[in-house]
Write a protein that holds these residues in place. Structure first.
Motif, PDB file in Angstrom:
ATOM      1  N   LYS A 189      -8.994  -8.583   2.417  1.00 27.28           N
ATOM      2  CA  LYS A 189      -8.364  -8.098   3.634  1.00 27.28           C
ATOM      3  C   LYS A 189      -9.064  -8.683   4.852  1.00 27.28           C
ATOM      4  CE  LYS A 189      -5.500  -5.201   5.757  1.00 27.28           C
ATOM      5  NZ  LYS A 189      -5.102  -3.938   5.106  1.00 27.28           N
ATOM      6  N   LEU A 201       5.511   2.215   8.535  1.00 27.23           N
ATOM      7  CA  LEU A 201       4.665   1.299   7.779  1.00 27.23           C
ATOM      8  C   LEU A 201       4.139   0.174   8.676  1.00 27.23           C
ATOM      9  CD1 LEU A 201       3.475   0.235   5.132  1.00 27.23           C
ATOM     10  CD2 LEU A 201       5.694  -0.772   4.589  1.00 27.23           C
ATOM     11  N   GLN A 202       5.005  -0.375   9.528  1.00 31.77           N
ATOM     12  CA  GLN A 202       4.568  -1.447  10.427  1.00 31.77           C
ATOM     13  C   GLN A 202       3.438  -0.972  11.325  1.00 31.77           C
ATOM     14  OE1 GLN A 202       7.464  -3.393  12.859  1.00 31.77           O
ATOM     15  NE2 GLN A 202       8.732  -4.057  11.147  1.00 31.77           N
ATOM     16  N   MET A 223       0.182  -0.509   9.431  1.00 28.61           N
ATOM     17  CA  MET A 223      -0.446  -1.783   9.103  1.00 28.61           C
ATOM     18  C   MET A 223      -1.129  -2.388  10.313  1.00 28.61           C
ATOM     19  SD  MET A 223       2.310  -3.439   6.486  1.00 28.61           S
ATOM     20  CE  MET A 223       1.455  -4.987   6.358  1.00 28.61           C
ATOM     21  N   SER A 224      -0.500  -2.261  11.475  1.00 23.89           N
ATOM     22  CA  SER A 224      -1.129  -2.890  12.633  1.00 23.89           C
ATOM     23  C   SER A 224      -2.293  -2.053  13.167  1.00 23.89           C
ATOM     24  CB  SER A 224      -0.099  -3.156  13.723  1.00 23.89           C
ATOM     25  OG  SER A 224       0.169  -1.990  14.437  1.00 23.89           O
ATOM     26  N   PRO A 262       5.375  -2.036  -6.472  1.00 24.08           N
ATOM     27  CA  PRO A 262       5.550  -3.343  -7.123  1.00 24.08           C
ATOM     28  C   PRO A 262       4.808  -4.469  -6.401  1.00 24.08           C
ATOM     29  CG  PRO A 262       7.691  -2.371  -6.536  1.00 24.08           C
ATOM     30  CD  PRO A 262       6.654  -1.458  -6.027  1.00 24.08           C
ATOM     31  N   LEU A 263       4.395  -4.228  -5.165  1.00 15.36           N
ATOM     32  CA  LEU A 263       3.652  -5.241  -4.420  1.00 15.36           C
ATOM     33  C   LEU A 263       2.158  -5.000  -4.496  1.00 15.36           C
ATOM     34  CD1 LEU A 263       5.880  -5.090  -1.231  1.00 15.36           C
ATOM     35  CD2 LEU A 263       5.940  -6.858  -2.978  1.00 15.36           C
ATOM     36  N   PHE A 264       1.754  -4.061  -5.320  1.00 13.67           N
ATOM     37  CA  PHE A 264       0.339  -3.702  -5.447  1.00 13.67           C
ATOM     38  C   PHE A 264      -0.265  -3.283  -4.125  1.00 13.67           C
ATOM     39  CE2 PHE A 264       0.435  -4.881  -9.740  1.00 13.67           C
ATOM     40  CZ  PHE A 264       1.159  -6.058  -9.834  1.00 13.67           C
ATOM     41  N   MET A 265       0.544  -2.588  -3.329  1.00 17.72           N
ATOM     42  CA  MET A 265       0.034  -2.050  -2.071  1.00 17.72           C
ATOM     43  C   MET A 265       0.275  -0.545  -2.056  1.00 17.72           C
ATOM     44  SD  MET A 265       1.513  -4.951   0.500  1.00 17.72           S
ATOM     45  CE  MET A 265       0.937  -4.273   2.016  1.00 17.72           C
ATOM     46  N   ASN A 267      -4.561  -2.831  -0.331  1.00 23.05           N
ATOM     47  CA  ASN A 267      -4.090  -3.795  -1.299  1.00 23.05           C
ATOM     48  C   ASN A 267      -4.790  -3.481  -2.613  1.00 23.05           C
ATOM     49  OD1 ASN A 267      -3.672  -6.034  -2.860  1.00 23.05           O
ATOM     50  ND2 ASN A 267      -3.891  -7.470  -1.176  1.00 23.05           N
ATOM     51  N   HIS A 271       7.993   2.097  -2.950  1.00 25.58           N
ATOM     52  CA  HIS A 271       8.478   0.738  -2.716  1.00 25.58           C
ATOM     53  C   HIS A 271       7.338  -0.260  -2.554  1.00 25.58           C
ATOM     54  CE1 HIS A 271      12.167   2.986  -1.879  1.00 25.58           C
ATOM     55  NE2 HIS A 271      12.793   1.862  -2.152  1.00 25.58           N
ATOM     56  N   LEU A 272       6.170   0.221  -2.239  1.00 27.23           N
ATOM     57  CA  LEU A 272       5.013  -0.669  -2.105  1.00 27.23           C
ATOM     58  C   LEU A 272       4.365  -0.948  -3.456  1.00 27.23           C
ATOM     59  CD1 LEU A 272       3.162   0.672   1.079  1.00 27.23           C
ATOM     60  CD2 LEU A 272       4.412  -1.464   0.840  1.00 27.23           C
ATOM     61  N   ARG A 297      10.178   2.073   7.580  1.00 28.49           N
ATOM     62  CA  ARG A 297       9.682   0.719   7.856  1.00 28.49           C
ATOM     63  C   ARG A 297       8.867   0.682   9.147  1.00 28.49           C
ATOM     64  NH1 ARG A 297      15.429  -0.197   6.618  1.00 28.49           N
ATOM     65  NH2 ARG A 297      15.477  -0.538   4.370  1.00 28.49           N
ATOM     66  N   MET A 315      14.411   3.727   1.411  1.00 29.28           N
ATOM     67  CA  MET A 315      13.650   3.383   2.616  1.00 29.28           C
ATOM     68  C   MET A 315      14.636   3.366   3.787  1.00 29.28           C
ATOM     69  SD  MET A 315      10.320   2.356   2.249  1.00 29.28           S
ATOM     70  CE  MET A 315       9.925   1.053   3.387  1.00 29.28           C
TER      71      MET A 315
END
Lengths: 237, 241
Positions: free
Chosen positions: A93, A16-17, A20-21, A63-66, A85, A60-61, A13, A8
């Motif tokens: 959500k 991704l930010q 998400m927003s 393992p976070l279930f995303m 998610n 990388h997402l 990052r 990453m």
């Protein structure tokens, strides 16, 4: 996994930010964003390799279930991206954005939409629901405002006074819908994804997305159902 | 960032010795998978709270996510923070060490002209930046009357709905304060009560006096050194962060 996940970088990052927003990001916007992030963070920009870029983030997402998931608009087939998610068991959500009673209205509206023939629920029907909510009765005026909020936040989209699920909602809640509405939710016969708005064969009952229908019948002189071979009765604008 | 000394946690066996006796297999026997699961859940929880810029209380983390894994609290939080930084470029920062309140701040380098802009609310952040600049240039603290007088010049009025910002009074006195961008304190012995505004802890972490001074300098087409006292304060501030 034998394949080592790429690292990453700040560009990933940042991408991704923003995703998400945004809630939901249209395909061409996502491509521009990919370029912008690589340039901003001085990371090598591999043009047209958006999917690889996204795969790195997804590894990388995981393992976070995303996951950054791609979905196609039911109106015009254009690609859209949303961060979903995967571990969600309900509309979590939305849980942070709305009150109990608003969520109940949304769930009941979603019921109406999914059960309907064409994937739409009229505003009249939805406003009638507001009267029957278990949590607390909601006045029609209030329900209208709440509906407007759902449209603004891209959970619902509105066409001629009727409401259907927004592409964002479908991408984010596809799993939830398929598992909770197993017997009722339709899957497109062509792409096998959840189909909220669909054209249905009058003979055998299979459904297809409008963009999928267009693609399937392109260049064909006779429009016949891919399953039962009867003439396809619906018009394709 | 200073390392906070963490106590053994609220669920330590000192509290109720009997608890551990009834469930002898817990405490140390946390499987890696279970801890990983809690880390994921905490990351999600923090992201959701952060979406609305609501500061997160440690008590909420414990009650909603950590629960019976209290003994692994420090480890779970530390790993959640690491994950947030590695994957999202966000950092968990404690802004109130007494009441244990946290926020997520953006760790990514801020390119020129993109102050405080993590989300699409560019206009609100624009207004905030202007307010933070005003406060800094005026010596880090302004009376509410002075602030509103200043905003009048920008055609922003507390009593009037603004076409972009809506209820500006609410935005400035409630939303920005709740999000910890601004801090408001009552000025004692004033009648009617007056308030003063200062930078809040989130503003301190997400931007810098130097960035803000550069913004003001750019707006006024002057060199930042034009304001000697603010310039030296900004340089000194940079050295300590």
């Amino acid at each position: 996994n034998a394949v080592m996940a790429a690292q990453m970088t700040d560009a990933h990052r940042r991408f991704l930010q923003v995703l998400m927003s945004n809630g939901i990001t249209e395909g061409s916007e996502a491509r521009k964003l990919h370029q912008h992030c690589c340039e901003t963070d001085k990371v090598y920009y591999a043009q047209d390799k958006l999917d690889d870029f996204i795969s790195t983030i997804n590894s990388h997402l995981q393992p976070l279930f995303m996951q950054i998931r791609k979905g196609l608009s039911e109106d015009d087939g254009t690609a859209h991206y949303a961060v979903v998610n995967l571990a969600e068991t309900e509309v979590t959500k939305m849980a942070s954005d709305y009150t109990e009673i608003e969520l109940e209205l949304f769930r009941k509206t979603m019921d109406l939409i999914i059960v309907s023939e064409n994937g739409f629920a009229s505003s009249t029907d939805i406003l009638n629901l507001a009267d029957q909510l278990k949590t607390k009765k909601m006045k029609k005026k209030e329900a209208e405002q709440v509906l407007k909020g759902f449209v603004e936040d891209k959970w619902l989209s509105e066409k001629n006074g009727e409401y259907t699920l927004h592409t964002r909602c479908i991408i984010e809640m596809e799993q939830y819908i398929l598992s909770n509405y197993q017997d009722v939710a339709r899957k497109c016969n062509i792409c096998h994804s959840l189909a909220i708005q669909s054209q249905v064969c009058e003979s055998c009952g299979i459904g297809m997305h409008l963009p999928c229908v267009r693609k399937y019948f392109r260049g064909q002189t006779e429009r016949r159902c891919p399953k039962c071979n009867e003439f396809w009765s619906c018009d394709t604008p | 960032m200073s390392q906070r000394k963490r106590s053994k946690g609220l669920g330590s066996s000192q509290l109720t010795g009997g608890e551990d006796d009834f469930i002898p297999t817990q405490v140390e026997r946390r499987s890696q998978d279970q801890v990983n699961q809690k880390v994921s859940e905490l990351v999600q929880f923090l992201l959701v709270k952060d979406q609305k810029k609501i500061p997160i209380k440690r008590a909420d983390m414990l009650k909603n996510i950590i629960r019976e894994y209290r003994d692994a609290y420090s480890e779970i939080v530390k790993r959640a923070d690491r994950t947030l930084q590695a994957v999202f470029g966000l950092q968990l920062v404690e802004i109130d060490t007494k009441r244990h309140i946290y926020i997520l701040i953006n760790n990514l380098p801020r390119p020129e002209g993109q102050h405080l802009c993590r989300d699409k609310e560019k206009e609100k952040m624009g207004l905030l930046l202007v307010i933070l600049s005003f406060i800094f240039m005026k010596g880090n603290s302004v009376k509410d009357s002075a602030l509103w007088e200043f905003l009048h010049l920008l055609r922003v009025y507390p009593g009037k709905q603004h076409s972009v910002f809506g209820d500006v009074r609410k935005l400035v006195t409630e939303e920005f304060v709740r999000q910890k961008y601004l801090e408001t304190t009552a000025i004692p012995l004033t009648d009617p009560p007056e308030f003063k505004y200062q930078w809040g802890p989130r503003a301190e972490k997400e931007t810098s006096k130097k960035d803000v001074l550069n913004f003001v300098a750019k707006m006024q087409s002057k060199d930042p050194t034009f304001w000697a006292s603010q310039y030296s304060e900004a340089e000194a501030n940079k050295a300590t962060t």
